[in-house]
Motif scaffolding. Structure first.
Motif, PDB file in Angstrom:
ATOM      1  N   UNK A  49       0.838  -1.206   0.000  1.00  0.00           N
ATOM      2  CA  UNK A  49       0.000   0.000   0.000  1.00  0.00           C
ATOM      3  C   UNK A  49       0.871   1.253   0.000  1.00  0.00           C
ATOM      4  N   UNK A  50       0.419   2.251  -0.736  1.00  0.00           N
ATOM      5  CA  UNK A  50       1.036   3.570  -0.741  1.00  0.00           C
ATOM      6  C   UNK A  50      -0.097   4.571  -0.560  1.00  0.00           C
ATOM      7  N   UNK A  51      -0.015   5.356   0.520  1.00  0.00           N
ATOM      8  CA  UNK A  51      -1.158   6.197   0.894  1.00  0.00           C
ATOM      9  C   UNK A  51      -0.685   7.583   1.339  1.00  0.00           C
ATOM     10  N   UNK A  52      -1.475   8.575   0.970  1.00  0.00           N
ATOM     11  CA  UNK A  52      -1.342   9.912   1.547  1.00  0.00           C
ATOM     12  C   UNK A  52      -2.588  10.110   2.401  1.00  0.00           C
ATOM     13  N   UNK A  53      -2.377  10.460   3.670  1.00  0.00           N
ATOM     14  CA  UNK A  53      -3.488  10.654   4.605  1.00  0.00           C
ATOM     15  C   UNK A  53      -3.390  12.054   5.199  1.00  0.00           C
ATOM     16  N   UNK A  54      -4.519  12.750   5.192  1.00  0.00           N
ATOM     17  CA  UNK A  54      -4.619  14.020   5.906  1.00  0.00           C
ATOM     18  C   UNK A  54      -5.613  13.829   7.034  1.00  0.00           C
ATOM     19  N   UNK A  55      -5.172  14.131   8.250  1.00  0.00           N
ATOM     20  CA  UNK A  55      -5.980  13.969   9.451  1.00  0.00           C
ATOM     21  C   UNK A  55      -6.416  15.348   9.927  1.00  0.00           C
ATOM     22  N   UNK A  56      -7.722  15.518  10.076  1.00  0.00           N
ATOM     23  CA  UNK A  56      -8.269  16.775  10.597  1.00  0.00           C
ATOM     24  C   UNK A  56      -8.855  16.511  11.966  1.00  0.00           C
ATOM     25  N   UNK A  57      -8.422  17.315  12.945  1.00  0.00           N
ATOM     26  CA  UNK A  57      -8.903  17.133  14.306  1.00  0.00           C
ATOM     27  C   UNK A  57      -8.754  18.395  15.113  1.00  0.00           C
ATOM     28  N   UNK A  58      -8.902  18.286  16.430  1.00  0.00           N
ATOM     29  CA  UNK A  58      -8.859  19.453  17.306  1.00  0.00           C
ATOM     30  C   UNK A  58      -7.546  20.235  17.222  1.00  0.00           C
ATOM     31  N   UNK A  59      -6.457  19.560  16.891  1.00  0.00           N
ATOM     32  CA  UNK A  59      -5.154  20.222  16.814  1.00  0.00           C
ATOM     33  C   UNK A  59      -4.866  20.759  15.413  1.00  0.00           C
ATOM     34  N   UNK A  60      -5.848  20.718  14.514  1.00  0.00           N
ATOM     35  CA  UNK A  60      -5.646  21.171  13.139  1.00  0.00           C
ATOM     36  C   UNK A  60      -5.442  19.994  12.206  1.00  0.00           C
ATOM     37  N   UNK A  61      -4.838  20.266  11.059  1.00  0.00           N
ATOM     38  CA  UNK A  61      -4.592  19.228  10.060  1.00  0.00           C
ATOM     39  C   UNK A  61      -3.133  18.794  10.103  1.00  0.00           C
ATOM     40  N   UNK A  62      -2.915  17.511   9.839  1.00  0.00           N
ATOM     41  CA  UNK A  62      -1.568  16.988   9.646  1.00  0.00           C
ATOM     42  C   UNK A  62      -1.659  15.920   8.561  1.00  0.00           C
ATOM     43  N   UNK A  63      -0.584  15.759   7.814  1.00  0.00           N
ATOM     44  CA  UNK A  63      -0.582  14.784   6.724  1.00  0.00           C
ATOM     45  C   UNK A  63       0.614  13.858   6.847  1.00  0.00           C
ATOM     46  N   UNK A  64       0.439  12.623   6.373  1.00  0.00           N
ATOM     47  CA  UNK A  64       1.504  11.630   6.388  1.00  0.00           C
ATOM     48  C   UNK A  64       1.494  10.847   5.082  1.00  0.00           C
ATOM     49  N   UNK A  65       2.686  10.421   4.692  1.00  0.00           N
ATOM     50  CA  UNK A  65       2.868   9.512   3.568  1.00  0.00           C
ATOM     51  C   UNK A  65       3.223   8.166   4.179  1.00  0.00           C
ATOM     52  N   UNK A  66       2.502   7.115   3.773  1.00  0.00           N
ATOM     53  CA  UNK A  66       2.692   5.783   4.347  1.00  0.00           C
ATOM     54  C   UNK A  66       2.910   4.762   3.246  1.00  0.00           C
ATOM     55  N   UNK A  67       3.902   3.896   3.464  1.00  0.00           N
ATOM     56  CA  UNK A  67       4.116   2.741   2.602  1.00  0.00           C
ATOM     57  C   UNK A  67       4.046   1.506   3.493  1.00  0.00           C
ATOM     58  N   UNK A  68       3.236   0.524   3.081  1.00  0.00           N
ATOM     59  CA  UNK A  68       3.138  -0.737   3.812  1.00  0.00           C
ATOM     60  C   UNK A  68       3.550  -1.869   2.887  1.00  0.00           C
ATOM     61  N   UNK A  69       4.461  -2.710   3.395  1.00  0.00           N
ATOM     62  CA  UNK A  69       4.880  -3.899   2.661  1.00  0.00           C
ATOM     63  C   UNK A  69       3.797  -4.968   2.748  1.00  0.00           C
ATOM     64  N   UNK A  70       4.031  -6.087   2.100  1.00  0.00           N
ATOM     65  CA  UNK A  70       3.087  -7.206   2.140  1.00  0.00           C
ATOM     66  C   UNK A  70       2.984  -7.767   3.553  1.00  0.00           C
ATOM     67  N   UNK A  71       1.883  -8.447   3.834  1.00  0.00           N
ATOM     68  CA  UNK A  71       1.633  -9.032   5.156  1.00  0.00           C
ATOM     69  C   UNK A  71       2.737  -9.990   5.571  1.00  0.00           C
ATOM     70  N   UNK A  72       3.051  -9.928   6.857  1.00  0.00           N
ATOM     71  CA  UNK A  72       3.998 -10.890   7.423  1.00  0.00           C
ATOM     72  C   UNK A  72       3.273 -11.882   8.328  1.00  0.00           C
ATOM     73  N   UNK A  73       1.969 -11.648   8.539  1.00  0.00           N
ATOM     74  CA  UNK A  73       1.146 -12.545   9.346  1.00  0.00           C
ATOM     75  C   UNK A  73      -0.246 -12.559   8.714  1.00  0.00           C
TER      76      UNK A  73
END
Length: 185
Positions: A49-73
């Protein structure tokens, strides 16, 4: 690091929320997720998986880029995960498109996050509603190195059991798949 996570359908959301509130104050946030893949679909086809996530909450917005490899379990769906904060999500979206990745699905998750410790581990428990999917879900996770995965998953199972979530409620279905199926119908 490996994300030792279990996800389950919640039959009694109010009861589970009360149990979580007894451990920590909940934080309401909305996640706006965009998942990317190569034009041939090979990233998701190989369980990555390759994802861009923007989180909006009480502290404002923050964004992260995430890469997940294949399952290990396979039973839990645990995956090695790499994540970094993003200052300018629009620039990251443009970069990913520019190097050949294409957005394959976008959706929102309405979350209530709880952070606490269990079995000596930092735990993040999240009650999740995805507007396009019926029901409420819970995700309970902690980040670990490979040789701690089974002990961490045992701690996660214990937290779920204390909240009244049993093995029969667990699911490895991904939100991306459920949202895509809903949009096709």
């Amino acid at each position: 690091m490996i994300e030792a996570e279990l996800k389950a359908r919640v039959r009694e959301p109010e009861k589970v929320e009360a149990g979580l509130e007894g451990r920590a104050a909940g934080r309401v946030e909305v996640y706006r997720d965009t998942y990317y893949d190569l034009p041939d679909g090979s990233l998701m086809e190989s369980d990555r998986e390759l994802r861009v996530r923007t989180v909006s909450g009480p502290a404002g917005d923050r964004s992260v880029l995430t890469y997940k490899e294949a399952r290990v379990d396979e039973a839990s769906g645990a995956k090695p995960e790499y994540e970094t904060r993003v200052e300018d999500p629009d620039a990251v979206h443009a970069m990913l498109r520019g190097i050949g990745y294409a957005p394959v699905i976008e959706f929102q998750k309405h979350c209530r996050n709880y952070e606490f410790e269990a079995a000596g581990r930092p735990i993040l428990a999240t009650l999740v509603r995805v507007p396009e999917i019926d029901g409420t879900f819970i995700e309970v996770e902690t980040l670990v190195v490979a040789d701690e995965l089974q002990a961490a998953l045992d701690a996660v199972r214990d937290v779920l059991a204390q909240l009244g979530i049993g093995p029969e409620d667990l699911t490895t279905e991904q939100y991306t798949d459920a949202v895509a199926a809903r949009r096709r119908s």
